[in-house]
Write a protein that holds these residues in place. Structure first.
Motif, PDB file in Angstrom:
ATOM      1  N   PHE A 100       0.844  -1.246   0.046  1.00 18.72           N
ATOM      2  CA  PHE A 100       0.103  -0.055  -0.106  1.00 18.72           C
ATOM      3  C   PHE A 100       0.908   1.138  -0.055  1.00 18.72           C
ATOM      4  O   PHE A 100       0.637   2.068  -0.906  1.00 18.72           O
ATOM      5  CB  PHE A 100      -1.012  -0.102   1.279  1.00 18.72           C
ATOM      6  CG  PHE A 100      -1.846   1.102   1.252  1.00 18.72           C
ATOM      7  CD1 PHE A 100      -2.885   1.256   0.317  1.00 18.72           C
ATOM      8  CD2 PHE A 100      -1.654   2.149   2.184  1.00 18.72           C
ATOM      9  CE1 PHE A 100      -3.934   2.173   0.342  1.00 18.72           C
ATOM     10  CE2 PHE A 100      -2.557   3.368   2.150  1.00 18.72           C
ATOM     11  CZ  PHE A 100      -3.730   3.119   1.103  1.00 18.72           C
ATOM     12  N   MET A 104       2.168   1.833  -3.306  1.00 22.21           N
ATOM     13  CA  MET A 104       1.270   2.233  -4.286  1.00 22.21           C
ATOM     14  C   MET A 104       1.103   3.944  -4.104  1.00 22.21           C
ATOM     15  O   MET A 104       1.187   4.461  -5.168  1.00 22.21           O
ATOM     16  CB  MET A 104       0.089   1.610  -3.898  1.00 22.21           C
ATOM     17  CG  MET A 104      -1.249   2.227  -4.924  1.00 22.21           C
ATOM     18  SD  MET A 104      -2.688   1.079  -4.931  1.00 22.21           S
ATOM     19  CE  MET A 104      -3.223   1.988  -3.244  1.00 22.21           C
ATOM     20  N   ARG A 153       4.004   5.528  -5.715  1.00 21.41           N
ATOM     21  CA  ARG A 153       3.804   5.581  -7.183  1.00 21.41           C
ATOM     22  C   ARG A 153       2.937   6.597  -7.506  1.00 21.41           C
ATOM     23  O   ARG A 153       3.088   7.452  -8.589  1.00 21.41           O
ATOM     24  CB  ARG A 153       3.360   4.225  -7.628  1.00 21.41           C
ATOM     25  CG  ARG A 153       3.524   3.946  -9.109  1.00 21.41           C
ATOM     26  CD  ARG A 153       3.221   2.533  -9.615  1.00 21.41           C
ATOM     27  NE  ARG A 153       1.939   2.132  -9.445  1.00 21.41           N
ATOM     28  CZ  ARG A 153       1.296   1.163  -8.494  1.00 21.41           C
ATOM     29  NH1 ARG A 153       2.195   0.665  -7.459  1.00 21.41           N
ATOM     30  NH2 ARG A 153       0.017   1.048  -8.331  1.00 21.41           N
ATOM     31  N   LEU A 154       1.677   6.706  -6.842  1.00 16.38           N
ATOM     32  CA  LEU A 154       0.808   7.427  -7.305  1.00 16.38           C
ATOM     33  C   LEU A 154       1.039   9.171  -7.037  1.00 16.38           C
ATOM     34  O   LEU A 154       0.632   9.980  -7.676  1.00 16.38           O
ATOM     35  CB  LEU A 154      -0.640   7.230  -6.618  1.00 16.38           C
ATOM     36  CG  LEU A 154      -1.175   5.964  -6.894  1.00 16.38           C
ATOM     37  CD1 LEU A 154      -2.503   5.883  -6.098  1.00 16.38           C
ATOM     38  CD2 LEU A 154      -1.764   6.193  -8.415  1.00 16.38           C
ATOM     39  N   TYR A 155       1.764   9.435  -5.855  1.00 15.61           N
ATOM     40  CA  TYR A 155       1.542  10.686  -5.075  1.00 15.61           C
ATOM     41  C   TYR A 155       3.159  11.053  -4.636  1.00 15.61           C
ATOM     42  O   TYR A 155       3.190  12.353  -4.216  1.00 15.61           O
ATOM     43  CB  TYR A 155       0.556  10.759  -3.882  1.00 15.61           C
ATOM     44  CG  TYR A 155      -0.693  10.408  -4.148  1.00 15.61           C
ATOM     45  CD1 TYR A 155      -1.384  11.429  -4.892  1.00 15.61           C
ATOM     46  CD2 TYR A 155      -1.224   9.308  -3.526  1.00 15.61           C
ATOM     47  CE1 TYR A 155      -2.696  11.138  -5.387  1.00 15.61           C
ATOM     48  CE2 TYR A 155      -2.713   9.154  -3.946  1.00 15.61           C
ATOM     49  CZ  TYR A 155      -3.251  10.065  -4.962  1.00 15.61           C
ATOM     50  OH  TYR A 155      -4.561   9.748  -5.023  1.00 15.61           O
ATOM     51  N   HIS A 179       5.663  12.347  -6.166  1.00 17.02           N
ATOM     52  CA  HIS A 179       5.909  13.697  -6.736  1.00 17.02           C
ATOM     53  C   HIS A 179       5.307  14.756  -6.170  1.00 17.02           C
ATOM     54  O   HIS A 179       5.780  15.979  -5.882  1.00 17.02           O
ATOM     55  CB  HIS A 179       5.654  13.710  -8.219  1.00 17.02           C
ATOM     56  CG  HIS A 179       4.328  13.400  -8.880  1.00 17.02           C
ATOM     57  ND1 HIS A 179       3.554  12.376  -8.372  1.00 17.02           N
ATOM     58  CD2 HIS A 179       3.282  13.985  -9.631  1.00 17.02           C
ATOM     59  CE1 HIS A 179       2.352  12.487  -8.712  1.00 17.02           C
ATOM     60  NE2 HIS A 179       2.298  13.370  -9.389  1.00 17.02           N
ATOM     61  N   ARG A 180       4.007  14.685  -5.630  1.00 19.72           N
ATOM     62  CA  ARG A 180       3.415  15.822  -5.112  1.00 19.72           C
ATOM     63  C   ARG A 180       3.858  15.806  -3.497  1.00 19.72           C
ATOM     64  O   ARG A 180       3.867  17.057  -3.187  1.00 19.72           O
ATOM     65  CB  ARG A 180       1.968  15.612  -5.085  1.00 19.72           C
ATOM     66  CG  ARG A 180       1.190  15.362  -6.603  1.00 19.72           C
ATOM     67  CD  ARG A 180       0.004  15.231  -6.676  1.00 19.72           C
ATOM     68  NE  ARG A 180      -0.734  16.270  -6.390  1.00 19.72           N
ATOM     69  CZ  ARG A 180      -1.382  17.260  -7.364  1.00 19.72           C
ATOM     70  NH1 ARG A 180      -1.144  17.048  -8.435  1.00 19.72           N
ATOM     71  NH2 ARG A 180      -1.870  18.201  -6.997  1.00 19.72           N
ATOM     72  N   ASP A 221      -8.396   7.694   3.716  1.00 21.89           N
ATOM     73  CA  ASP A 221      -7.696   8.681   3.519  1.00 21.89           C
ATOM     74  C   ASP A 221      -6.623   8.854   4.881  1.00 21.89           C
ATOM     75  O   ASP A 221      -5.467   9.238   4.361  1.00 21.89           O
ATOM     76  CB  ASP A 221      -8.650   9.769   3.440  1.00 21.89           C
ATOM     77  CG  ASP A 221      -9.278  10.209   2.390  1.00 21.89           C
ATOM     78  OD1 ASP A 221      -8.847   9.392   1.226  1.00 21.89           O
ATOM     79  OD2 ASP A 221     -10.172  10.945   2.176  1.00 21.89           O
ATOM     80  N   ALA A 225      -3.559   6.520   3.921  1.00 24.37           N
ATOM     81  CA  ALA A 225      -2.956   7.082   2.558  1.00 24.37           C
ATOM     82  C   ALA A 225      -2.172   8.077   2.740  1.00 24.37           C
ATOM     83  O   ALA A 225      -0.992   8.148   2.531  1.00 24.37           O
ATOM     84  CB  ALA A 225      -4.300   7.534   1.713  1.00 24.37           C
ATOM     85  N   TRP A 226      -2.551   9.202   3.776  1.00 25.36           N
ATOM     86  CA  TRP A 226      -1.752  10.326   4.103  1.00 25.36           C
ATOM     87  C   TRP A 226      -0.731   9.891   5.148  1.00 25.36           C
ATOM     88  O   TRP A 226       0.507  10.307   5.024  1.00 25.36           O
ATOM     89  CB  TRP A 226      -2.459  11.442   4.712  1.00 25.36           C
ATOM     90  CG  TRP A 226      -3.321  12.092   3.550  1.00 25.36           C
ATOM     91  CD1 TRP A 226      -4.636  11.954   3.061  1.00 25.36           C
ATOM     92  CD2 TRP A 226      -2.573  13.247   2.824  1.00 25.36           C
ATOM     93  NE1 TRP A 226      -4.733  12.721   1.920  1.00 25.36           N
ATOM     94  CE2 TRP A 226      -3.877  13.420   1.668  1.00 25.36           C
ATOM     95  CE3 TRP A 226      -1.408  13.695   2.704  1.00 25.36           C
ATOM     96  CZ2 TRP A 226      -3.361  14.495   0.663  1.00 25.36           C
ATOM     97  CZ3 TRP A 226      -1.177  14.648   1.516  1.00 25.36           C
ATOM     98  CH2 TRP A 226      -2.097  14.881   0.512  1.00 25.36           C
ATOM     99  N   LEU A 233       3.387  10.426   4.262  1.00 27.18           N
ATOM    100  CA  LEU A 233       4.128  10.945   5.149  1.00 27.18           C
ATOM    101  C   LEU A 233       5.325   9.931   5.441  1.00 27.18           C
ATOM    102  O   LEU A 233       6.596  10.595   5.416  1.00 27.18           O
ATOM    103  CB  LEU A 233       3.509  11.333   6.758  1.00 27.18           C
ATOM    104  CG  LEU A 233       4.077  12.183   7.490  1.00 27.18           C
ATOM    105  CD1 LEU A 233       4.691  13.661   6.962  1.00 27.18           C
ATOM    106  CD2 LEU A 233       3.463  12.393   8.797  1.00 27.18           C
ATOM    107  N   ALA A 234       5.111   8.834   5.605  1.00 26.57           N
ATOM    108  CA  ALA A 234       6.160   7.659   5.823  1.00 26.57           C
ATOM    109  C   ALA A 234       7.153   7.863   4.510  1.00 26.57           C
ATOM    110  O   ALA A 234       8.311   7.804   4.614  1.00 26.57           O
ATOM    111  CB  ALA A 234       5.590   6.322   5.903  1.00 26.57           C
TER     112      ALA A 234
END
Lengths: 95, 95
Positions: free
Chosen positions: A6, A9, A12-14, A16-17, A55, A58-59, A63-64
């Motif tokens: 997870f 994933m 991979r998704l986030y 860059h942001r 969420d 996910a956050w 952060l990790a």
């Protein structure tokens, strides 16, 4: 899905942001999501609560990722099948 | 370790205490742990930060247990390998 998968994933998704936003900004998003979870738990909408649980994890994973922490390793190291304080399963702490 | 397995372990270790404490008290513990995570991230002690990451996911799992939410299912439903907003991987959201 493994905790590690997870987190990968989310990277991979986030990543860059998340890395552009930085640690403080990403932490603030985590705090916002924790507050939204509380709001969702006040209502009687299980689906809304599930989305907020998603969420928060996910956050936390984001952060990790930007602090270089392996969330699964951290979780299993601290909780290796027994309570880290009393060393029992189930926990027998008396406080 | 799967997210689901970690949540089950938390149930085995702590459900008796979590269910007695209730949703509000358990949520407050989660908030405290999120604050402690921030404090740990201010220092330069990676091990301390890892322990706080572990505590946040542990208390999130405890809260999921006493509210009847499957954290893994919730996470994968919302994040099925792509951004839930733009549907892309990596996320291409422009806001």
């Amino acid at each position: 899905m493994q905790i590690h998968e997870f987190q990968e994933m989310m990277k991979r998704l986030y990543f860059h942001r998340d890395s552009e936003r930085g640690v403080e900004g990403t932490y603030k998003w985590l705090v916002d999501e924790v507050e939204e979870l509380w709001e969702a738990l006040q209502g009687n909408d299980k689906e809304a609560a599930e989305k907020e649980f998603a969420d928060v994890i996910a956050w936390l994973a984001s952060l990790a990722n930007i602090t270089g922490v392996d969330l699964e390793k951290a979780a299993v190291n601290k909780y290796p099948g027994r309570c880290p304080k009393c060393q029992q399963s189930p926990c027998q702490c008396t406080f």
